[in-house]
Design a protein around this motif. Structure first.
Motif, PDB file in Angstrom:
ATOM      1  N   GLU A  65      -2.069   1.659 -11.388  1.00 33.08           N
ATOM      2  CA  GLU A  65      -2.605   2.946 -11.835  1.00 33.08           C
ATOM      3  C   GLU A  65      -1.872   4.086 -11.115  1.00 33.08           C
ATOM      4  OE1 GLU A  65      -4.982   5.231 -14.268  1.00 33.08           O
ATOM      5  OE2 GLU A  65      -4.806   3.049 -14.207  1.00 33.08           O
ATOM      6  N   PRO A  66      -1.146   4.932 -11.830  1.00 34.88           N
ATOM      7  CA  PRO A  66      -0.486   6.072 -11.192  1.00 34.88           C
ATOM      8  C   PRO A  66      -1.514   7.122 -10.795  1.00 34.88           C
ATOM      9  CG  PRO A  66      -0.151   6.139 -13.557  1.00 34.88           C
ATOM     10  CD  PRO A  66      -0.856   4.852 -13.276  1.00 34.88           C
ATOM     11  N   ALA A  67      -1.332   7.696  -9.622  1.00 29.55           N
ATOM     12  CA  ALA A  67      -2.299   8.670  -9.115  1.00 29.55           C
ATOM     13  C   ALA A  67      -1.726  10.067  -8.992  1.00 29.55           C
ATOM     14  CB  ALA A  67      -2.834   8.215  -7.760  1.00 29.55           C
ATOM     15  N   ALA A  68      -0.426  10.190  -8.763  1.00 30.46           N
ATOM     16  CA  ALA A  68       0.158  11.520  -8.554  1.00 30.46           C
ATOM     17  C   ALA A  68       1.668  11.438  -8.697  1.00 30.46           C
ATOM     18  CB  ALA A  68      -0.210  12.058  -7.171  1.00 30.46           C
ATOM     19  N   LEU A  69       2.280  12.617  -8.673  1.00 32.37           N
ATOM     20  CA  LEU A  69       3.734  12.739  -8.653  1.00 32.37           C
ATOM     21  C   LEU A  69       4.159  13.197  -7.266  1.00 32.37           C
ATOM     22  CD1 LEU A  69       4.297  14.602 -12.057  1.00 32.37           C
ATOM     23  CD2 LEU A  69       4.411  12.138 -11.628  1.00 32.37           C
ATOM     24  N   TRP A  70       5.293  12.695  -6.819  1.00 34.42           N
ATOM     25  CA  TRP A  70       5.806  13.042  -5.493  1.00 34.42           C
ATOM     26  C   TRP A  70       7.227  13.548  -5.634  1.00 34.42           C
ATOM     27  CZ3 TRP A  70       8.079   9.046  -1.640  1.00 34.42           C
ATOM     28  CH2 TRP A  70       8.430   9.693  -0.440  1.00 34.42           C
ATOM     29  N   GLN A  71       7.442  14.785  -5.199  1.00 30.14           N
ATOM     30  CA  GLN A  71       8.768  15.395  -5.269  1.00 30.14           C
ATOM     31  C   GLN A  71       9.381  15.451  -3.879  1.00 30.14           C
ATOM     32  OE1 GLN A  71       9.116  19.094  -7.460  1.00 30.14           O
ATOM     33  NE2 GLN A  71      10.863  19.747  -6.239  1.00 30.14           N
ATOM     34  N   ARG A  72      10.592  14.927  -3.800  1.00 35.43           N
ATOM     35  CA  ARG A  72      11.330  14.956  -2.533  1.00 35.43           C
ATOM     36  C   ARG A  72      12.808  14.971  -2.843  1.00 35.43           C
ATOM     37  NH1 ARG A  72      11.521   9.996   1.676  1.00 35.43           N
ATOM     38  NH2 ARG A  72      12.385   9.096  -0.226  1.00 35.43           N
ATOM     39  N   ASN A  73      13.535  15.875  -2.180  1.00 34.80           N
ATOM     40  CA  ASN A  73      14.986  16.002  -2.370  1.00 34.80           C
ATOM     41  C   ASN A  73      15.342  16.216  -3.834  1.00 34.80           C
ATOM     42  OD1 ASN A  73      15.336  15.512   0.410  1.00 34.80           O
ATOM     43  ND2 ASN A  73      15.459  13.291   0.071  1.00 34.80           N
ATOM     44  N   GLY A  74      14.520  16.957  -4.543  1.00 39.18           N
ATOM     45  CA  GLY A  74      14.807  17.299  -5.928  1.00 39.18           C
ATOM     46  C   GLY A  74      14.475  16.207  -6.932  1.00 39.18           C
ATOM     47  N   GLU A  75      13.978  15.056  -6.489  1.00 44.48           N
ATOM     48  CA  GLU A  75      13.628  13.966  -7.393  1.00 44.48           C
ATOM     49  C   GLU A  75      12.117  13.767  -7.409  1.00 44.48           C
ATOM     50  OE1 GLU A  75      15.747  10.496  -6.277  1.00 44.48           O
ATOM     51  OE2 GLU A  75      17.726  11.334  -6.781  1.00 44.48           O
ATOM     52  N   ILE A  76      11.597  13.407  -8.574  1.00 43.04           N
ATOM     53  CA  ILE A  76      10.162  13.230  -8.739  1.00 43.04           C
ATOM     54  C   ILE A  76       9.874  11.776  -9.055  1.00 43.04           C
ATOM     55  CG2 ILE A  76       8.117  13.905 -10.057  1.00 43.04           C
ATOM     56  CD1 ILE A  76       9.404  16.577 -10.592  1.00 43.04           C
ATOM     57  N   ALA A  77       8.961  11.191  -8.292  1.00 39.02           N
ATOM     58  CA  ALA A  77       8.554   9.801  -8.486  1.00 39.02           C
ATOM     59  C   ALA A  77       7.062   9.744  -8.762  1.00 39.02           C
ATOM     60  CB  ALA A  77       8.900   8.961  -7.258  1.00 39.02           C
ATOM     61  N   VAL A  78       6.660   8.674  -9.430  1.00 39.43           N
ATOM     62  CA  VAL A  78       5.241   8.431  -9.693  1.00 39.43           C
ATOM     63  C   VAL A  78       4.722   7.518  -8.596  1.00 39.43           C
ATOM     64  CG1 VAL A  78       3.561   7.595 -11.369  1.00 39.43           C
ATOM     65  CG2 VAL A  78       5.700   8.617 -12.161  1.00 39.43           C
ATOM     66  N   ILE A  79       3.593   7.875  -7.995  1.00 42.10           N
ATOM     67  CA  ILE A  79       3.053   7.090  -6.894  1.00 42.10           C
ATOM     68  C   ILE A  79       1.624   6.653  -7.205  1.00 42.10           C
ATOM     69  CG2 ILE A  79       4.506   8.182  -5.161  1.00 42.10           C
ATOM     70  CD1 ILE A  79       2.183   9.964  -4.383  1.00 42.10           C
ATOM     71  N   ALA A  80       1.240   5.524  -6.595  1.00 38.59           N
ATOM     72  CA  ALA A  80      -0.131   5.037  -6.693  1.00 38.59           C
ATOM     73  C   ALA A  80      -0.993   5.745  -5.658  1.00 38.59           C
ATOM     74  CB  ALA A  80      -0.154   3.522  -6.486  1.00 38.59           C
ATOM     75  N   ALA A  81      -2.278   5.400  -5.638  1.00 41.95           N
ATOM     76  CA  ALA A  81      -3.202   6.086  -4.738  1.00 41.95           C
ATOM     77  C   ALA A  81      -2.843   5.869  -3.273  1.00 41.95           C
ATOM     78  CB  ALA A  81      -4.623   5.617  -5.006  1.00 41.95           C
ATOM     79  N   ASP A  82      -2.202   4.740  -2.948  1.00 43.36           N
ATOM     80  CA  ASP A  82      -1.808   4.472  -1.563  1.00 43.36           C
ATOM     81  C   ASP A  82      -0.445   5.045  -1.216  1.00 43.36           C
ATOM     82  OD1 ASP A  82      -0.234   2.829  -3.064  1.00 43.36           O
ATOM     83  OD2 ASP A  82      -0.707   0.984  -1.983  1.00 43.36           O
ATOM     84  N   GLY A  83       0.155   5.768  -2.145  1.00 47.98           N
ATOM     85  CA  GLY A  83       1.441   6.401  -1.891  1.00 47.98           C
ATOM     86  C   GLY A  83       2.642   5.570  -2.285  1.00 47.98           C
ATOM     87  N   THR A  84       2.433   4.363  -2.795  1.00 50.06           N
ATOM     88  CA  THR A  84       3.544   3.504  -3.194  1.00 50.06           C
ATOM     89  C   THR A  84       4.225   4.051  -4.434  1.00 50.06           C
ATOM     90  OG1 THR A  84       2.407   1.563  -2.321  1.00 50.06           O
ATOM     91  CG2 THR A  84       4.197   1.166  -3.881  1.00 50.06           C
ATOM     92  N   VAL A  85       5.542   4.117  -4.401  1.00 49.38           N
ATOM     93  CA  VAL A  85       6.306   4.572  -5.564  1.00 49.38           C
ATOM     94  C   VAL A  85       6.285   3.467  -6.612  1.00 49.38           C
ATOM     95  CG1 VAL A  85       8.566   5.280  -6.419  1.00 49.38           C
ATOM     96  CG2 VAL A  85       7.773   6.067  -4.176  1.00 49.38           C
ATOM     97  N   ILE A  86       5.830   3.777  -7.815  1.00 49.75           N
ATOM     98  CA  ILE A  86       5.730   2.762  -8.862  1.00 49.75           C
ATOM     99  C   ILE A  86       6.585   3.076 -10.080  1.00 49.75           C
ATOM    100  CG2 ILE A  86       3.437   2.016  -8.160  1.00 49.75           C
ATOM    101  CD1 ILE A  86       2.251   3.743 -10.328  1.00 49.75           C
ATOM    102  N   ASP A  87       7.132   4.273 -10.154  1.00 54.93           N
ATOM    103  CA  ASP A  87       7.972   4.600 -11.302  1.00 54.93           C
ATOM    104  C   ASP A  87       8.701   5.895 -11.011  1.00 54.93           C
ATOM    105  OD1 ASP A  87       9.172   4.402 -13.737  1.00 54.93           O
ATOM    106  OD2 ASP A  87       7.387   4.685 -14.953  1.00 54.93           O
ATOM    107  N   GLN A  88       9.638   6.232 -11.886  1.00 56.20           N
ATOM    108  CA  GLN A  88      10.343   7.496 -11.811  1.00 56.20           C
ATOM    109  C   GLN A  88       9.885   8.404 -12.942  1.00 56.20           C
ATOM    110  OE1 GLN A  88      12.415   8.401  -9.290  1.00 56.20           O
ATOM    111  NE2 GLN A  88      11.893   6.424  -8.362  1.00 56.20           N
ATOM    112  N   MET A  89       9.911   9.695 -12.695  1.00 57.63           N
ATOM    113  CA  MET A  89       9.525  10.676 -13.703  1.00 57.63           C
ATOM    114  C   MET A  89      10.673  10.832 -14.685  1.00 57.63           C
ATOM    115  SD  MET A  89       7.060  12.675 -14.641  1.00 57.63           S
ATOM    116  CE  MET A  89       6.686  14.215 -15.502  1.00 57.63           C
TER     117      MET A  89
END
Length: 328
Positions: A182-206
């Motif tokens: 289950e994706p919980a949020a988007l995380w942007q770092r160094n100009g790239e956006i990743a999809v993260i789960a509730a525990d912060g694990t990267v599970i996909d790319q935007m």
């Protein structure tokens, strides 16, 4: 002539078979007899180890012991091996497989075991084509030679897939069952956006807008503080829908972005600071003024930063409000 009246002849004379001595051995008569005796003994010994009625292979000419056309066959096999190595090394084989599939799959499709239907259950955010590509299944695959264990491992390599199973239904169907994280949020770092789960694990790319509605956090380690950020959004009350993103600053505190206005929260007591902002907005509509930042890091005051236009207008207004001094 010897004493018996026999003509022995000179030692170097040719014998009756044209050689020097008997049997062309180059030896004088007595020595030639010795050679004959040795050969007879060897022949007798070979006969002892040879079954009756069977000739020794040593007595058969080599051209009769080697199968006919063996040389031609060996040459053909060697030539075919060299041709196959060249076919593979040139990349032609890879292109052939990409266009038509593996030879075994081609044979299975001809026999009626091609993959004509794939049933996928558990899809929530992935597309069917992404699941098929991850599993390595396409129109060139066959049910017979599909490695279901390998297909499952390939699916589990997709970060968004938590579990998966693959099974065959003969003659023409593959069934895939999967459970997505289950994706919980988007995380942007160094100009790239990743999809993260509730525990912060990267599970996909935007890659498209399918995740656009998720909360956005920005900065190093912001993914690990997602729980704290979501708690702030909940504490924002009526302002929650206006929060566009949260930036985790220096690994200590949050700055929220509300409709282009930065809300700078303290390292501790961030929830209480947000409650003050909610009250200010309700009583004074502070966020509707020409401001670009609200600093709530000090518990006893609120510092507001105006836009450049508003700051210039305020400065001009202050100049006009000052009493004119006496020129000297």
């Amino acid at each position: 002539m010897d004493g018996g009246g026999r003509n022995v002849g000179p030692l170097g004379a040719e014998g009756p078979l044209g050689g020097h001595g008997l049997l062309g051995s180059g030896l004088p008569g007595p020595a030639a007899g010795t050679v004959r005796s040795v050969r007879s003994a060897l022949a007798a010994r070979l006969r002892r180890f040879t079954p009756p009625g069977r000739r020794s292979r040593l007595a058969v000419p080599i051209e009769r012991r080697v199968p006919r056309h063996l040389g031609t066959a060996a040459f053909s096999v060697s030539f075919a091996a060299l041709a196959l190595a060249g076919f593979i090394g040139s990349g032609a084989y890879d292109r052939f497989v990409a266009e038509h599939g593996r030879p075994l799959d081609i044979a299975a499709r001809i026999a009626g075991f091609g993959v004509e239907r794939v049933t996928i259950s558990g899809i929530a955010r992935l597309y069917e084509r992404e699941v098929l590509q991850a599993a390595g299944i396409d129109g060139h695959s066959s049910v017979v030679f599909l490695d279901v264990a390998e297909a499952r491992e390939r699916l589990l390599a997709v970060p968004l897939i938590a579990s998966a199973s693959v099974r065959k239904v003969y003659p023409n169907e593959i069934v895939i069952t999967q459970v997505e994280r289950e994706p919980a949020a988007l995380w942007q770092r160094n100009g790239e956006i990743a999809v993260i789960a509730a525990d912060g694990t990267v599970i996909d790319q935007m890659r498209d807008d399918r995740y656009a509605a998720l909360p956005l956090v920005v900065g190093d380690d912001a993914n690990l503080k997602l729980k704290d950020y979501l708690a702030l959004i909940e504490a924002a009350g009526a302002l929650a829908e206006r929060v566009k993103a949260g930036t985790y600053v220096s690994g200590r505190r949050w700055t929220l972005k509300l409709d282009g206005v930065d809300i700078r929260l303290p390292e501790t007591g961030a929830t209480e600071a947000l409650a003050r902002l909610v009250k200010l907005e309700r009583d004074n509509r502070i966020l509707e003024k020409d401001i670009i930042a609200v600093d709530l890091r000090m518990p006893d005051r609120v510092v507001v930063r105006l836009t450049e236009e508003a700051a210039a207008a305020r400065a001009e207004s202050q100049k006009k409000s000052k009493p004119k001094g006496t020129s000297t």
